[in-house]
Design a protein around this motif. Structure first.
Motif, PDB file in Angstrom:
ATOM      1  N   GLY A 160       0.803  -1.220   0.000  1.00  7.43           N
ATOM      2  CA  GLY A 160       0.000   0.000   0.000  1.00  7.43           C
ATOM      3  C   GLY A 160       0.836   1.269   0.000  1.00  7.43           C
ATOM      4  N   TRP A 161       0.345   2.273  -0.717  1.00  7.48           N
ATOM      5  CA  TRP A 161       0.976   3.601  -0.735  1.00  7.48           C
ATOM      6  C   TRP A 161      -0.130   4.640  -0.714  1.00  7.48           C
ATOM      7  CZ3 TRP A 161       0.547   7.666  -4.263  1.00  7.48           C
ATOM      8  CH2 TRP A 161       1.434   8.725  -4.077  1.00  7.48           C
ATOM      9  N   ARG A 162       0.055   5.653   0.120  1.00  9.93           N
ATOM     10  CA  ARG A 162      -0.957   6.705   0.232  1.00  9.93           C
ATOM     11  C   ARG A 162      -0.310   8.072  -0.002  1.00  9.93           C
ATOM     12  NH1 ARG A 162      -5.230   7.569   5.280  1.00  9.93           N
ATOM     13  NH2 ARG A 162      -6.509   9.182   4.255  1.00  9.93           N
ATOM     14  N   PRO A 163      -0.898   8.877  -0.885  1.00 10.44           N
ATOM     15  CA  PRO A 163      -0.320  10.204  -1.147  1.00 10.44           C
ATOM     16  C   PRO A 163      -0.587  11.162   0.013  1.00 10.44           C
ATOM     17  CG  PRO A 163      -2.395   9.978  -2.309  1.00 10.44           C
ATOM     18  CD  PRO A 163      -2.133   8.655  -1.665  1.00 10.44           C
ATOM     19  N   THR A 164       0.268  12.124   0.154  1.00 12.26           N
ATOM     20  CA  THR A 164       0.002  13.183   1.132  1.00 12.26           C
ATOM     21  C   THR A 164      -1.160  14.044   0.616  1.00 12.26           C
ATOM     22  OG1 THR A 164       1.653  14.581   0.067  1.00 12.26           O
ATOM     23  CG2 THR A 164       2.369  13.249   1.960  1.00 12.26           C
ATOM     24  N   VAL A 165      -1.802  14.740   1.503  1.00 12.34           N
ATOM     25  CA  VAL A 165      -2.963  15.553   1.124  1.00 12.34           C
ATOM     26  C   VAL A 165      -2.550  16.605   0.102  1.00 12.34           C
ATOM     27  CG1 VAL A 165      -4.728  17.146   1.944  1.00 12.34           C
ATOM     28  CG2 VAL A 165      -4.053  15.187   3.360  1.00 12.34           C
ATOM     29  N   GLY A 166      -3.291  16.653  -0.998  1.00  8.62           N
ATOM     30  CA  GLY A 166      -3.040  17.651  -2.032  1.00  8.62           C
ATOM     31  C   GLY A 166      -1.878  17.330  -2.954  1.00  8.62           C
ATOM     32  N   LYS A 167      -1.320  16.114  -2.860  1.00  2.58           N
ATOM     33  CA  LYS A 167      -0.163  15.754  -3.683  1.00  2.58           C
ATOM     34  C   LYS A 167      -0.561  15.711  -5.160  1.00  2.58           C
ATOM     35  CE  LYS A 167       3.448  12.280  -4.365  1.00  2.58           C
ATOM     36  NZ  LYS A 167       4.522  13.275  -4.380  1.00  2.58           N
ATOM     37  N   LEU A 168       0.296  16.291  -6.004  1.00  3.70           N
ATOM     38  CA  LEU A 168       0.078  16.296  -7.448  1.00  3.70           C
ATOM     39  C   LEU A 168       0.961  15.262  -8.124  1.00  3.70           C
ATOM     40  CD1 LEU A 168       0.119  20.180  -8.082  1.00  3.70           C
ATOM     41  CD2 LEU A 168      -1.845  18.719  -7.513  1.00  3.70           C
ATOM     42  N   ASP A 169       0.426  14.688  -9.207  1.00  4.37           N
ATOM     43  CA  ASP A 169       1.277  13.768  -9.966  1.00  4.37           C
ATOM     44  C   ASP A 169       2.175  14.575 -10.891  1.00  4.37           C
ATOM     45  OD1 ASP A 169      -0.187  14.525 -12.203  1.00  4.37           O
ATOM     46  OD2 ASP A 169      -0.937  12.518 -12.652  1.00  4.37           O
ATOM     47  N   LYS A 170       2.977  13.908 -11.708  1.00  2.38           N
ATOM     48  CA  LYS A 170       3.986  14.633 -12.498  1.00  2.38           C
ATOM     49  C   LYS A 170       3.359  15.478 -13.618  1.00  2.38           C
ATOM     50  CE  LYS A 170       5.268  10.781 -15.598  1.00  2.38           C
ATOM     51  NZ  LYS A 170       6.389   9.918 -16.025  1.00  2.38           N
ATOM     52  N   ARG A 221      -6.284   8.172  -0.956  1.00  2.47           N
ATOM     53  CA  ARG A 221      -6.670   6.850  -0.476  1.00  2.47           C
ATOM     54  C   ARG A 221      -5.444   5.951  -0.548  1.00  2.47           C
ATOM     55  NH1 ARG A 221      -7.535   2.929  -4.166  1.00  2.47           N
ATOM     56  NH2 ARG A 221      -7.789   3.450  -6.377  1.00  2.47           N
ATOM     57  N   ILE A 222      -5.599   4.720  -0.071  1.00  4.96           N
ATOM     58  CA  ILE A 222      -4.482   3.764  -0.114  1.00  4.96           C
ATOM     59  C   ILE A 222      -4.537   3.010  -1.441  1.00  4.96           C
ATOM     60  CG2 ILE A 222      -3.474   1.700   0.920  1.00  4.96           C
ATOM     61  CD1 ILE A 222      -4.578   2.650   3.611  1.00  4.96           C
ATOM     62  N   VAL A 260       3.231   9.049 -10.921  1.00  9.87           N
ATOM     63  CA  VAL A 260       4.057   9.555  -9.824  1.00  9.87           C
ATOM     64  C   VAL A 260       5.509   9.171 -10.089  1.00  9.87           C
ATOM     65  CG1 VAL A 260       4.436   9.544  -7.334  1.00  9.87           C
ATOM     66  CG2 VAL A 260       2.124   9.229  -8.239  1.00  9.87           C
ATOM     67  N   ASN A 261       6.401  10.154  -9.981  1.00  8.01           N
ATOM     68  CA  ASN A 261       7.805   9.870 -10.275  1.00  8.01           C
ATOM     69  C   ASN A 261       8.760  10.205  -9.136  1.00  8.01           C
ATOM     70  OD1 ASN A 261       7.673  12.628 -10.377  1.00  8.01           O
ATOM     71  ND2 ASN A 261       8.584  12.851 -12.421  1.00  8.01           N
ATOM     72  N   ASP A 262       8.202  10.448  -7.949  1.00  8.37           N
ATOM     73  CA  ASP A 262       9.079  10.842  -6.837  1.00  8.37           C
ATOM     74  C   ASP A 262       8.914   9.922  -5.622  1.00  8.37           C
ATOM     75  OD1 ASP A 262       6.538  11.604  -6.189  1.00  8.37           O
ATOM     76  OD2 ASP A 262       7.030  13.653  -5.596  1.00  8.37           O
ATOM     77  N   VAL A 263       8.559   8.643  -5.894  1.00  9.03           N
ATOM     78  CA  VAL A 263       8.420   7.668  -4.812  1.00  9.03           C
ATOM     79  C   VAL A 263       9.600   6.702  -4.876  1.00  9.03           C
ATOM     80  CG1 VAL A 263       7.009   5.802  -3.863  1.00  9.03           C
ATOM     81  CG2 VAL A 263       5.898   7.832  -4.833  1.00  9.03           C
ATOM     82  N   LEU A 312      -2.925   4.044 -10.960  1.00  4.72           N
ATOM     83  CA  LEU A 312      -1.785   4.795 -10.424  1.00  4.72           C
ATOM     84  C   LEU A 312      -0.488   4.205 -10.976  1.00  4.72           C
ATOM     85  CD1 LEU A 312      -0.753   6.944  -8.277  1.00  4.72           C
ATOM     86  CD2 LEU A 312      -0.383   4.949  -6.798  1.00  4.72           C
ATOM     87  N   VAL A 313       0.329   5.052 -11.546  1.00  3.67           N
ATOM     88  CA  VAL A 313       1.620   4.628 -12.071  1.00  3.67           C
ATOM     89  C   VAL A 313       2.719   5.188 -11.187  1.00  3.67           C
ATOM     90  CG1 VAL A 313       3.243   4.819 -14.002  1.00  3.67           C
ATOM     91  CG2 VAL A 313       0.780   4.515 -14.441  1.00  3.67           C
ATOM     92  N   ILE A 314       3.535   4.303 -10.642  1.00  4.70           N
ATOM     93  CA  ILE A 314       4.708   4.717  -9.877  1.00  4.70           C
ATOM     94  C   ILE A 314       5.935   4.383 -10.722  1.00  4.70           C
ATOM     95  CG2 ILE A 314       6.045   4.394  -7.765  1.00  4.70           C
ATOM     96  CD1 ILE A 314       3.507   3.671  -6.304  1.00  4.70           C
ATOM     97  N   ASP A 315       6.570   5.412 -11.272  1.00  8.72           N
ATOM     98  CA  ASP A 315       7.701   5.193 -12.169  1.00  8.72           C
ATOM     99  C   ASP A 315       8.807   4.380 -11.513  1.00  8.72           C
ATOM    100  OD1 ASP A 315       6.449   6.541 -14.185  1.00  8.72           O
ATOM    101  OD2 ASP A 315       7.523   8.432 -13.894  1.00  8.72           O
ATOM    102  N   GLY A 316       9.015   4.611 -10.217  1.00  9.85           N
ATOM    103  CA  GLY A 316      10.072   3.894  -9.513  1.00  9.85           C
ATOM    104  C   GLY A 316       9.811   2.394  -9.467  1.00  9.85           C
TER     105      GLY A 316
END
Length: 817
Positions: free
Chosen positions: A396-406, A414-415, A636-639, A425-429
């Protein structure tokens, strides 16, 4: 006649009787001394031939009907023992009817019956015999009401006609038309190719069903076991009888039609075969090939199949029938209903059995099933090992409130977990770490090992291709098609598909895809299957891993590796994964036979055979409360992503992945084989060849090479076993060899003999004990440079002296008194 003459005659009679008795005893004693093979040639063969069996055409001796299970050991493999029958008797070519298990005369006449019955069950043979040369024990499966097992003399062995008529009567096949069908000859292949035993079973059971006027027939055969070749033999025999004159072969991909027509079906000749294209119908042929979708249309007037009369076809073969041909909601069912008067044979590796769809309800129980597990056990299909890799974000990964994608989109709070990744959800990492691990495995084994990466959708397949290209930039710089995306929307990728499946073509090596390569594509050389999509269906999972089950031993393809990033291999643990197909859907009296599937998000009419990416996608499950909601994909590219767990699991002797540690699993199996350390040492010492004992252990689930790889030490097999099973300290091969050198026991031999033994000891240190047990050991370097094998043996004396010296060397290596 005087007294002397009477006395003389009595004496002569006495000596005659004594001589006959001595001759009888001598004959019995000689018979006891005969080998099993001698018993076969001197007694059993004569009895069979006398009963009317043609020894060249109807009798096969010493038949290995399986290849022996491939046992994966780390990066290496070995084969288990093949199943071997002393005799298989055939009424006609490829129509087996009886098995005989022979024993030497020291054993009882029926001592081989249990093994013979096991083999007869596999081969589906009704008549079982055992013999030691004195008589036969006859096990008759068709005679259970009277006496199933009895002893008969050598002179009373039954004729082919006797057994065949008993079989026909038992199976209600005595009627002349039925008899003609089941007795029709197979196609005689000039190349020497003939059906394997399970293909014979499938063909023979199908013809028997047709002979009994069964019009819906289901065959379940694992991917890679030759369903098309089996279908050819069914059609050939039925076509030759004349009762099935017009045949329709339905498939779901154009490539399969051409491949089938020009390959397995080529003996029919092009004059009578025709592929239906562009809905153009020509009624002048006898055997037709068509896509399900090529015969139907959303426009009722364009339904091509209706240009044929309803009774035009006598036989319809439905390839890959699990794809929905039995579903009321499917256009495919329209074709089957229209040609309902024809005999319909469904072929599948994975019969669709859910609460809503049932192939068994439509076709009936399978007349024959050959599972993935059976194929692997027999050595006809490649086994697998599974590598399960977990990353730190998988739970599971949950974004911080108001987090923007790239791209500046606000990510919903949400989780997110594996169900969401690359769909919503795409996590580049994470994509990057997957590409790194795939490349790491290829670099550690073979960078040109064919690999399929199954992704969630086309977008994911494209991003995965890019990540893999960057990881393998050195090869991509030289070969642009080292890694390609093969999806329904990509013309270049589709053009590369033929190259990817071609055994002789090196490129492409890696293919990223989503649905296009799940089924129907013959990928003989695939060694890595990467699971990066959320697979929930047993059917889809079995189709995917079926891409790796082909064996190409000559080209080095004997097993494949599943790299699982999505916990998809949990399906292996499901009870319905590889058992016999079980019907799940049971309609009530007022229910439709097969209702439409409410979970199917794609209309069957939207299925495009040239763009299979849209076929029945797994619906996204991204709602916290389980409800579907509109899917928006965030990038998302900063995880930071890392691997937190990586585990290799092997295919065990029971057909399941070994879930416990390899050491614990092996320890349990060793404890079953050896009651104590002394028991093991005794058996090790008594073994004429250590390699045979090691091979036998591998057959019982002791994977020594894999254990050695896991231990990271070059331990001797003897030490590995002692350490794992009996917690003994270990020695490396080098340490054992040095101990022998220190004892200098070679001094008693001649100079040449000492050189030979020293070379053998060096060979043991480098390669292990089995290397010095090979009969050709004296023909390899450096031994062949010392002299001819005859000269080297002469340095010890006679052959028996050389064998004794080898045995003594082994004793010194293991310091066995």
């Amino acid at each position: 006649m005087d007294f002397f003459e009477v006395y003389l005659i009595q004496k002569l009679n006495f000596f005659y009787i004594l001589a006959r008795y001595i001759f009888y005893i001598a004959k019995k004693m000689n018979k006891k001394d005969l080998s099993e093979r001698d018993i076969c040639s001197k007694y059993i063969n004569l009895a069979i031939e006398k009963a009317g069996w043609n020894m060249k055409k109807q009798v096969r001796e010493e038949v290995s009907f399986t290849d022996g299970r491939i046992i994966v050991q780390g990066k290496l493999y070995t084969r288990g023992r093949s199943k071997r029958a002393d005799y298989i008797l055939y009424y006609k070519n490829n129509i087996p009817i009886a098995i005989i298990e022979a024993k030497d005369n020291k054993k009882a006449v029926g001592s081989g019956m249990q093994q013979a019955l096991e083999y007869a069950d596999i081969l589906q043979l009704p008549f079982v015999f055992t013999s030691n040369g004195d008589s036969f024990v006859f096990h008759d499966k068709t005679n259970s009401a009277i006496s199933i097992e009895s002893e008969i003399s050598l002179d009373d062995f039954p004729s082919p006609e006797t057994l065949w008529l008993k079989y026909l009567k038992h199976n209600n096949l005595e009627e002349p038309k039925a008899k003609d069908i089941v007795e029709k000859e197979y196609y005689l292949d000039d190349s020497g190719m003939h059906p394997r035993y399970y293909q014979q079973n499938a063909v023979n059971r199908t013809l028997e069903a047709v002979a009994k006027k069964q019009n819906r027939i289901l065959l379940v055969m694992a991917t890679g076991t030759g369903k098309t070749y089996t279908a050819f033999n069914i059609i050939w025999r039925l076509w030759k009888t004349g009762i099935k004159k017009r045949i329709l072969f339905l498939a779901d991909r154009n490539a399969l039609l051409t491949q089938t027509k020009n390959g397995d079906f080529s003996p029919f000749g092009n004059d009578i075969m025709h592929i239906i294209k562009n809905r153009k119908i020509d009624k002048s042929y006898q055997i037709y090939f068509a896509l399900y979708q090529g015969l139907t249309s959303t426009d009722e007037e364009k339904n091509a199949y209706k240009e044929f009369s309803r009774d035009f076809f006598d036989l319809v073969i439905i390839d890959e029938c699990h794809r929905g041909s039995a579903s009321e909601a499917s256009a495919w069912r329209e074709v089957l209903d229209y040609f309902s008067s024809a005999t319909q044979v469904g072929l599948t590796a994975t019969p669709k059995e859910t609460k809503d769809v049932s192939n068994i309800e439509y076709f009936g129980e399978p007349v024959y099933t050959y599972s993935l597990k059976q194929g692997i056990d027999d050595g006809f299909l490649a086994p697998y090992k599974a590598v399960r890799i977990t990353t730190n974000v998988d739970e599971g990964w949950r974004p911080t409130v108001g987090k923007l994608d790239k791209y500046g989109n606000e990510i919903k709070d949400r989780i997110y977990n594996l169900k969401d990744y690359d769909r919503s959800l795409v996590i580049d990492g994470r994509t990057q770490i997957v590409a790194e691990k795939i490349t790491e495995y290829l670099k550690a084994t073979d960078r040109f090992a064919k690999t399929i990466v199954f992704c969630t959708d086309i977008d994911h397949a494209n991003r995965m291709r890019q990540a893999l290209i960057n990881e393998n930039a050195d090869l991509v710089a030289k070969h642009w098609n080292y890694c390609v995306k093969i999806t329904g929307d990509d013309e270049v990728g589709k053009q590369e598909l033929d190259n990817f499946t071609d055994v002789e073509e090196l490129f492409p090596v890696i293919a990223t895809t989503s649905k296009m390569l799940t089924a129907g594509i013959d990928t003989k050389m695939v060694k890595y299957i990467v699971l990066e999509s959320n697979i929930q269906s047993v059917t889809e999972f079995k189709q995917i891993i079926g891409r790796g089950t082909r064996i190409r031993e000559a080209e080095g393809k004997v097993f494949f590796t599943i790299i699982d990033f999505r916990k998809a291999t949990n399906i292996f643990a499901r009870p319905d994964f590889d058992g016999d197909p079980v019907q799940i859907y049971e309609p009530g009296p007022d229910d439709p036979v097969i209702p439409p599937n409410p979970d199917d998000q794609t209309s069957p009419r939207d299925y495009d055979p040239e763009n299979p990416e849209i076929e029945n996608p797994t619906p996204p499950d991204i709602g916290i409360d389980g409800e579907l909601e509109e899917v928006t994909k965030f990038y998302v590219n900063d995880v930071t992503v890392s691997v937190v767990n990586e585990r290799v699991q092997y295919y065990g002797k029971d057909g399941k992945l070994i879930t416990e540690s390899l050491k614990d699993y092996s320890k349990k199996n060793l404890e079953k084989e050896f009651s104590s350390l002394d028991d093991f040492i005794q058996k090790w010492n008594d073994a004429e060849k250590k390699g045979e004992l090691i091979k036998e252990l591998a057959d019982h689930g002791v994977l020594l090479e894999a254990l050695r790889e896991e231990a990271g030490q070059d331990l001797d097999d003897f030490d590995l076993i002692c350490h794992i099973a009996f917690d003994q300290p270990t020695l490396t091969r080098k340490e054992r060899a040095n101990n022998v050198r220190k004892r200098n026991y070679f001094a008693k031999y001649s100079e040449t003999a000492q050189k030979v033994l020293n070379s053998l000891l060096d060979k043991y240190e480098q390669e292990g004990i089995t290397s010095i047990e090979q009969g050709s050991i004296l023909k390899v370097k450096p031994l062949n440079e010392m002299g001819s094998p005859v000269e080297l043996v002469r340095a010890f004396g006679k052959n028996k002296d050389f064998d004794l010296a080898i045995k003594e060397l082994e004793n010194e290596i293991y310091n066995i008194a």
